[in-house]
Enzyme design. Sequence first.
Site, short mmCIF file in Angstrom:
data_model
loop_
_atom_site.label_atom_id
_atom_site.label_comp_id
_atom_site.label_asym_id
_atom_site.label_seq_id
_atom_site.Cartn_x
_atom_site.Cartn_y
_atom_site.Cartn_z
N TYR A 280 -30.12 33.03 43.05
CA TYR A 280 -29.40 32.00 43.49
C TYR A 280 -29.00 31.07 42.34
O TYR A 280 -29.70 30.99 41.29
CB TYR A 280 -30.24 31.08 44.54
N ASP B 81 -46.76 23.85 48.25
CA ASP B 81 -46.12 23.61 49.40
C ASP B 81 -46.70 23.29 50.53
O ASP B 81 -45.95 22.97 51.66
CB ASP B 81 -45.42 25.08 49.49
N LYS C 247 -27.05 24.51 45.94
CA LYS C 247 -27.49 26.06 45.56
C LYS C 247 -26.74 27.03 46.16
O LYS C 247 -26.04 26.74 47.21
CB LYS C 247 -29.11 26.20 46.22
N HIS D 183 -37.86 22.83 49.25
CA HIS D 183 -37.92 21.97 48.09
C HIS D 183 -36.21 21.33 47.87
O HIS D 183 -35.45 21.68 48.40
CB HIS D 183 -37.72 23.15 46.92
#
Length: 191
Positions: free
Chosen positions: A136, A173, A76, A66
């Site tokens: 995260y 996905d 991230k 992603h």
Amino acid sequence: MPKLNVTRFQIEGPALVEPPVHGDERGWFCETWNRADWLDAGLPDVDWVQDNQAFSAAPATTRGLHFQAPPHAQAKLIRVLRGRIFDAIVDLRVGSPTYGKAMHVELSGKSPAAFFVPVGFAHGYQTLATDTMVTYKVSAHYAPASEGGLLWSGIGPNIPWPMPEGVVMSGRDFTWPTLGDLQSPFRYGDT
């Protein structure tokens, strides 16, 4: 004495960040995020705006690959609280000497190490244990209109996923483009 142990890679930008751990008969303690230590280690000044947490019950659960396109692009900082993951990224910065190259690290709840993924990369992970918990930080809020992805198996042999058979993942996905079909929104030097 540096407070963070930082491992850098052949791809410019990503880093494995390991804080010092202080243990005694009770267990251990560490600061998982300290802005002053982060900057002292030479890492970029990131304005973290949101923390996320994801639970995956089964091994081989695969999330990604992603990204969010500018102006909502996200850096991230990924850490595992419980279990283990194979964490992978792909450089999507057009003009980068490592454009299209992938790399991976393994993260475990047994260590407070975190993987820093800068803006300009597709990111995904595969769980290697049952009941895996991942947390995260991100540098931009979720913006559905800016969401993008790269097919998890769509860059050839560059990502050696540990469990390519029996993958558990979201239906969307499976629909992301391959690297060859992706029109990357990122430019090297803009991030």
